[in-house]
Design an enzyme around this catalytic site. Structure first.
Site, PDB file in Angstrom:
ATOM      1  N   HIS A   1       0.829  -1.222   0.000  1.00  0.00           N
ATOM      2  CA  HIS A   1       0.000   0.000   0.000  1.00  0.00           C
ATOM      3  C   HIS A   1       0.861   1.268   0.000  1.00  0.00           C
ATOM      4  CE1 HIS A   1      -3.394  -2.599   0.549  1.00  0.00           C
ATOM      5  NE2 HIS A   1      -3.020  -2.966   1.766  1.00  0.00           N
TER       6      HIS A   1
ATOM      7  N   ASP B   1      -4.972  -8.328  -3.199  1.00  0.00           N
ATOM      8  CA  ASP B   1      -5.251  -8.100  -1.780  1.00  0.00           C
ATOM      9  C   ASP B   1      -6.530  -8.791  -1.300  1.00  0.00           C
ATOM     10  OD1 ASP B   1      -5.105  -7.178   0.786  1.00  0.00           O
ATOM     11  OD2 ASP B   1      -5.216  -5.057   0.317  1.00  0.00           O
TER      12      ASP B   1
HETATM   13 ZN    ZN Z   1      -3.306  -7.035   2.606  1.00  0.00          ZN
END
Ligand code: ZN
Length: 459
Positions: A274, A325
């Site tokens: 991220h 994810d």
């Molecule tokens: Zn993750």
């Protein structure tokens, strides 16, 4: 699914090689790896692939079991929903998951990844223990289920057992919802060895580690784990949420990215997942460290995380790849499109990832994600070249969005227009796993997934 041990040759009418587009490429393959690449070659004796052959894209961040939650968290709650309310639902969902359930969901997710343009996955694996938080008789039980899913589908895997010790910065005790994740360093290192054994039967699999986040460790426990794992990929969630950044500042006086760069030897084996909230200086620091940033644009949008500071990281020469994810929607071109479009929305400009006049955005996105993804998974993937795994995604030249164009415009059409509907075939380690857009075991994998989900949703 084992790599095909026999030697074979594939003849690619059109292929994206490290040097650019090429025609009539003869790829020789042994034990799943490319042994020679010849352009403008003869097709005699080879299997002919008439579409557009791309190196398969690595998916650098997955929590496979979360595929089962996709679509189940789209109803507004009593309070303003956020990442943190989504996390409460995620904790409730995994209360009921058995090892069989995890294997069924992961197999479905991995088959979908292959159908959607990913040929490798880095599985950030944190669901370790039973529903009461007790370790299974085999600490590597769940790792074995993920290995089975990789074998059943043929996807290349980098398994990243996650080190998760605490609930918040400074060593706050884990909460009830985290009981299936947590280990102290000693048990984590034992689990790591069991996980290494669990993937030994998967071709070309790699083991790494994933300190979950700075919330989930203390500096001392992180150092203990890192000292026992001096080589191989290290992935960590960082600076995904504003609250996480604020809590880190309250704990240490530094943001998570600044703390990591100052306190750990962040280098090329590190992958920062991220890194949504970074200053310009932090972006330059990450780029200079050689670490890869793992962007998960569809999940970051789904969870309301924020938008990555693309231009400052790209200006600093930073390396990134993409991951699915939460697996809310599995699509390689879709992740690339969401990445570019979120940059356009934030900065109110177009073609952000392409840096030079005349450069194709589709190709720039794809080549960034190939190079960053390959580094992140720690395997010989990401290009059609000697010594690399023969992982190919083939686009259908008869697709209406591809038929009239060529070269980089194939990648622009794939990324921004056609999406995964343009994929006709996928090969992993020289073996075809997807044909006519479907995984070869699609029907049985879907049937098992549906049985599993029916029971879980009815609970
Ligand atoms: Zn993750």
């Amino acid at each position: 699914m084992r790599a095909d041990a026999s030697a074979k040759q594939l003849f690619l009418r059109h292929a994206l090689l490290p040097g650019g587009w090429a025609c009539d490429v003869l790829l020789s393959i042994e034990n799943g790896f490319v042994t020679s690449v010849a352009e403008n070659a003869s097709s005699a004796g080879a299997e002919i692939i008439s579409g557009v052959a791309l190196p398969g894209l690595p998916n650098l961040h997955s929590h496979a079991f979360q595929r089962g939650m996709a679509g189940l968290t789209e109803i507004r709650g009593a309070t303003q929903d956020s990442f943190w309310t989504w996390r409460q639902l995620m904790y409730r969902f995994l209360d009921a998951l058995t090892p069989d359930d995890v294997e069924a969901i992961a197999t479905f997710a991995y088959a979908e990844m292959l159908e959607a343009g990913f040929t490798s996955v880095a599985e950030f694996h944190y669901l370790h223990h039973d529903e009461h938080g007790r370790p299974y008789a085999d600490l590597g039980e769940m790792a074995g289920r993920l290995a089975a899913a990789a074998n059943a589908t043929g996807i290349g895997i980098t398994l990243l057992p996650s080190f998760y010790n605490f609930s918040s910065f400074g060593g706050a005790a884990a909460i009830h919802g985290q009981r299936r994740f947590t280990n102290d360093p000693t048990r984590f290192l034992a689990l790591l060895e069991k996980s290494r054994a669990a993937i030994a039967g998967v071709d070309d699999a790699v083991i790494g580690i994933a300190p979950h986040s700075l919330r989930a460790i203390t500096p001392a426990t992180l150092h203990e784990v890192l000292a026992s794992f001096p080589h191989g990929p290290v992935h960590i969630h960082v600076a995904e949420q504003v609250k996480e950044v604020e809590d880190c500042v309250a704990w240490s006086g530094q943001t998570p990215v600044a703390w990591l760069l100052d306190h750990e030897s962040v280098d090329q084996r590190w992958v920062l997942i991220h890194a949504t909230h970074m200053t310009v200086e932090e972006a330059a620091g990450v780029a200079a460290s050689g670490a890869t940033i793992g962007l998960c644009p569809l999940t970051e949008a789904s969870l309301g995380d924020g938008i990555f500071a693309g231009p400052s990281f790209l200006n600093a020469g930073g390396r990134f790849g993409v991951g699915t994810d939460s697996n809310i929607e599995i699509t390689a071109p879709g992740e690339l499109k969401q990445l570019e479009y979120s940059q356009r929305l934030r900065y109110r400009i177009r073609n952000v990832v392409a840096r030079n006049e005349g450069q194709s955005t589709g190709r720039a996105l794809y080549e960034h994600a190939l190079a960053g993804g390959a580094r992140a998974v720690g395997r010989a993937v990401g290009s059609l070249a000697v010594g690399q795994r023969a992982d190919l995604v083939v686009l259908d030249l008869a697709h209406p969005d591809l038929a009239a164009v060529s070269g980089d415009r194939w990648l622009d059409a794939y990324t921004f227009v056609a999406g995964r509907s343009a994929i006709s075939a996928v090969w992993v380690a020289g073996r075809q796993v997807v044909e006519a857009g479907r995984h070869r075991r699609h029907a049985s994998i879907v049937a098992r997934y549906q049985r599993t989900m029916k029971r879980l949703v009815d609970l």
